[in-house]
Design a protein around this motif. Sequence first.
Motif, PDB file in Angstrom:
ATOM      1  N   ASP A  36     -29.368  70.610 -22.698  1.00  0.00           N
ATOM      2  CA  ASP A  36     -29.978  71.093 -23.937  1.00  0.00           C
ATOM      3  C   ASP A  36     -28.981  70.830 -25.052  1.00  0.00           C
ATOM      4  OD1 ASP A  36     -28.095  73.241 -23.976  1.00  0.00           O
ATOM      5  OD2 ASP A  36     -29.418  74.430 -22.708  1.00  0.00           O
ATOM      6  N   ALA A  37     -29.328  71.232 -26.282  1.00  0.00           N
ATOM      7  CA  ALA A  37     -28.460  70.923 -27.421  1.00  0.00           C
ATOM      8  C   ALA A  37     -27.081  71.535 -27.265  1.00  0.00           C
ATOM      9  CB  ALA A  37     -29.115  71.414 -28.714  1.00  0.00           C
ATOM     10  N   GLY A  38     -26.997  72.665 -26.608  1.00  0.00           N
ATOM     11  CA  GLY A  38     -25.708  73.317 -26.403  1.00  0.00           C
ATOM     12  C   GLY A  38     -24.960  72.833 -25.195  1.00  0.00           C
ATOM     13  N   LYS A  39     -25.611  72.024 -24.361  1.00  0.00           N
ATOM     14  CA  LYS A  39     -24.963  71.540 -23.147  1.00  0.00           C
ATOM     15  C   LYS A  39     -25.435  70.113 -22.820  1.00  0.00           C
ATOM     16  CE  LYS A  39     -24.440  72.253 -18.217  1.00  0.00           C
ATOM     17  NZ  LYS A  39     -25.144  72.691 -17.006  1.00  0.00           N
ATOM     18  N   PRO A  40     -24.956  69.113 -23.565  1.00  0.00           N
ATOM     19  CA  PRO A  40     -25.291  67.725 -23.230  1.00  0.00           C
ATOM     20  C   PRO A  40     -24.616  67.333 -21.913  1.00  0.00           C
ATOM     21  CG  PRO A  40     -23.624  67.783 -24.943  1.00  0.00           C
ATOM     22  CD  PRO A  40     -24.044  69.205 -24.725  1.00  0.00           C
ATOM     23  N   VAL A  41     -25.175  66.347 -21.232  1.00  0.00           N
ATOM     24  CA  VAL A  41     -24.568  65.860 -19.986  1.00  0.00           C
ATOM     25  C   VAL A  41     -23.918  64.504 -20.252  1.00  0.00           C
ATOM     26  CG1 VAL A  41     -26.093  67.143 -18.472  1.00  0.00           C
ATOM     27  CG2 VAL A  41     -26.786  64.880 -19.225  1.00  0.00           C
ATOM     28  N   SER A  42     -22.771  64.295 -19.647  1.00  0.00           N
ATOM     29  CA  SER A  42     -21.987  63.091 -19.909  1.00  0.00           C
ATOM     30  C   SER A  42     -22.494  61.910 -19.093  1.00  0.00           C
ATOM     31  CB  SER A  42     -20.519  63.340 -19.570  1.00  0.00           C
ATOM     32  OG  SER A  42     -20.375  63.536 -18.167  1.00  0.00           O
ATOM     33  N   THR A  43     -22.028  60.741 -19.480  1.00  0.00           N
ATOM     34  CA  THR A  43     -22.358  59.533 -18.725  1.00  0.00           C
ATOM     35  C   THR A  43     -21.935  59.673 -17.272  1.00  0.00           C
ATOM     36  OG1 THR A  43     -22.035  58.209 -20.730  1.00  0.00           O
ATOM     37  CG2 THR A  43     -22.018  57.029 -18.634  1.00  0.00           C
ATOM     38  N   SER A  44     -20.723  60.218 -17.040  1.00  0.00           N
ATOM     39  CA  SER A  44     -20.233  60.382 -15.663  1.00  0.00           C
ATOM     40  C   SER A  44     -21.128  61.317 -14.855  1.00  0.00           C
ATOM     41  CB  SER A  44     -18.802  60.933 -15.686  1.00  0.00           C
ATOM     42  OG  SER A  44     -17.928  60.033 -16.315  1.00  0.00           O
ATOM     43  N   GLN A  45     -21.620  62.381 -15.494  1.00  0.00           N
ATOM     44  CA  GLN A  45     -22.492  63.322 -14.790  1.00  0.00           C
ATOM     45  C   GLN A  45     -23.810  62.656 -14.394  1.00  0.00           C
ATOM     46  OE1 GLN A  45     -22.084  66.320 -17.997  1.00  0.00           O
ATOM     47  NE2 GLN A  45     -21.826  67.821 -16.351  1.00  0.00           N
ATOM     48  N   ILE A  46     -24.354  61.842 -15.288  1.00  0.00           N
ATOM     49  CA  ILE A  46     -25.615  61.162 -14.976  1.00  0.00           C
ATOM     50  C   ILE A  46     -25.421  60.181 -13.832  1.00  0.00           C
ATOM     51  CG2 ILE A  46     -27.420  59.624 -15.865  1.00  0.00           C
ATOM     52  CD1 ILE A  46     -26.882  60.820 -18.652  1.00  0.00           C
ATOM     53  N   ILE A  47     -24.329  59.411 -13.881  1.00  0.00           N
ATOM     54  CA  ILE A  47     -24.057  58.450 -12.806  1.00  0.00           C
ATOM     55  C   ILE A  47     -23.840  59.187 -11.487  1.00  0.00           C
ATOM     56  CG2 ILE A  47     -22.368  56.767 -11.959  1.00  0.00           C
ATOM     57  CD1 ILE A  47     -21.973  55.899 -14.889  1.00  0.00           C
ATOM     58  N   GLY A  48     -23.116  60.312 -11.548  1.00  0.00           N
ATOM     59  CA  GLY A  48     -22.885  61.091 -10.338  1.00  0.00           C
ATOM     60  C   GLY A  48     -24.190  61.609  -9.742  1.00  0.00           C
ATOM     61  N   TYR A  49     -25.112  62.060 -10.621  1.00  0.00           N
ATOM     62  CA  TYR A  49     -26.411  62.523 -10.139  1.00  0.00           C
ATOM     63  C   TYR A  49     -27.188  61.389  -9.478  1.00  0.00           C
ATOM     64  CZ  TYR A  49     -31.382  63.587 -10.315  1.00  0.00           C
ATOM     65  OH  TYR A  49     -32.699  63.721  -9.986  1.00  0.00           O
ATOM     66  N   LEU A  50     -27.236  60.225 -10.136  1.00  0.00           N
ATOM     67  CA  LEU A  50     -27.967  59.085  -9.574  1.00  0.00           C
ATOM     68  C   LEU A  50     -27.398  58.686  -8.221  1.00  0.00           C
ATOM     69  CD1 LEU A  50     -28.446  56.926 -12.803  1.00  0.00           C
ATOM     70  CD2 LEU A  50     -30.210  58.223 -11.588  1.00  0.00           C
ATOM     71  N   ASN A  51     -26.065  58.680  -8.113  1.00  0.00           N
ATOM     72  CA  ASN A  51     -25.447  58.338  -6.829  1.00  0.00           C
ATOM     73  C   ASN A  51     -25.817  59.345  -5.744  1.00  0.00           C
ATOM     74  OD1 ASN A  51     -24.197  56.043  -7.854  1.00  0.00           O
ATOM     75  ND2 ASN A  51     -22.294  57.125  -8.389  1.00  0.00           N
ATOM     76  N   SER A  52     -25.958  60.628  -6.142  1.00  0.00           N
ATOM     77  CA  SER A  52     -26.270  61.667  -5.156  1.00  0.00           C
ATOM     78  C   SER A  52     -27.670  61.507  -4.575  1.00  0.00           C
ATOM     79  CB  SER A  52     -26.119  63.049  -5.786  1.00  0.00           C
ATOM     80  OG  SER A  52     -27.181  63.311  -6.698  1.00  0.00           O
ATOM     81  N   ILE A  53     -28.552  60.817  -5.300  1.00  0.00           N
ATOM     82  CA  ILE A  53     -29.909  60.570  -4.786  1.00  0.00           C
ATOM     83  C   ILE A  53     -30.074  59.097  -4.396  1.00  0.00           C
ATOM     84  CG2 ILE A  53     -30.967  62.505  -6.014  1.00  0.00           C
ATOM     85  CD1 ILE A  53     -31.943  60.545  -8.145  1.00  0.00           C
ATOM     86  N   HIS A  54     -28.915  58.453  -4.153  1.00  0.00           N
ATOM     87  CA  HIS A  54     -28.879  57.095  -3.601  1.00  0.00           C
ATOM     88  C   HIS A  54     -29.445  56.045  -4.556  1.00  0.00           C
ATOM     89  CE1 HIS A  54     -27.810  59.188   0.052  1.00  0.00           C
ATOM     90  NE2 HIS A  54     -28.964  59.853   0.018  1.00  0.00           N
TER      91      HIS A  54
END
Length: 328
Positions: A22-40
């Motif tokens: 949300d506006a108070g808690k953006p997610v970083s590029t590393s977090q998005i990549i980590g999430y994608l890797n976690s779902i293969h």
Amino acid sequence: MAENNQKIKLLRIIEYLRAESDAGKPVSTSQIIGYLNSIHISCERRTLYKDMDMLIESGANIVKTELGRENAYYINEVSFSLAEVKTLIDAVQAANFVPADKTAELVEKLLAYAGVRRSEIVRDNIIFYNNHKHSNESIFENIEQLELAIRQKKQVSFYYFDLDEKRNRVYRKEKKRYITDPVALVFSEDNYYLVAYSQKYQNAVNYRVDRMDTVEIEEEPICKEALIKKRKNETYTEQVFKMYNGETETVTLEFAPERLGSVYDKFGEQIEIRHADGGWLKIKVTVQISPPFFSWVFQFKDEMRINEPASVLEEYKDSIKKVIADDE
């Protein structure tokens, strides 16, 4: 196959942002990549930059910002705040007319609007406190049919029932269908009501929606009188539900200042308050003279009185005398 994987990746990115950002808690590029890797789903940083730019250019409500030295993103969609979700959940729980299992379904749907992070906070603070839920599982179907009939200005028909001491349905009119002219749906005193116009009695009638069975829309349009009531919906329903089941009268009430909060609760904060003798306050309200009205006044004992008209005051006194006589 590569094209399908790309579509799935973009879908998963949007789902992740909706759930975690949300506006108070953006997610970083590393977090998005980590999430994608976690779902293969493999994804390089450079590729992700292109993916995010493409989503933004395509009209997705994604805002690009920075988190430290990294790009970060969040979904900029209109959604419920944590406080709004909590308030709505409490309202659903408090509503007696929503059965227990339907309450659970609604709570889960409302939590979904909050996203994973906020829903966990709300879920930890949910207190299930209402054990007086009604049992009619068709409540939402009833509401949907009634709302459609009101919009289409058509009559509705239904079976109407009470419950006996074993909670079995006892149908009124020997299970013959009621046919009436719907005007509005109103939530009042923990229940949901259909406000309708009775051609037979030429007056307002109320029906508990949770006491209806097999609601159907009729081909016959509502009558002219019902249309007039529908156009004056706010005034009509206010008179019906402030103090219902009686003749409408304008009444002057006088009361001790300590009862001002109760007056605001019943008649709204916009009501005009005037001063009376002895430091008391007074109001003029339009109500339907009925036992519920008299009961409401009586609960305040010597801190509230009916001043005008004299006929209503006499009727109030007679009703008290009758109760005393019945108890002797």
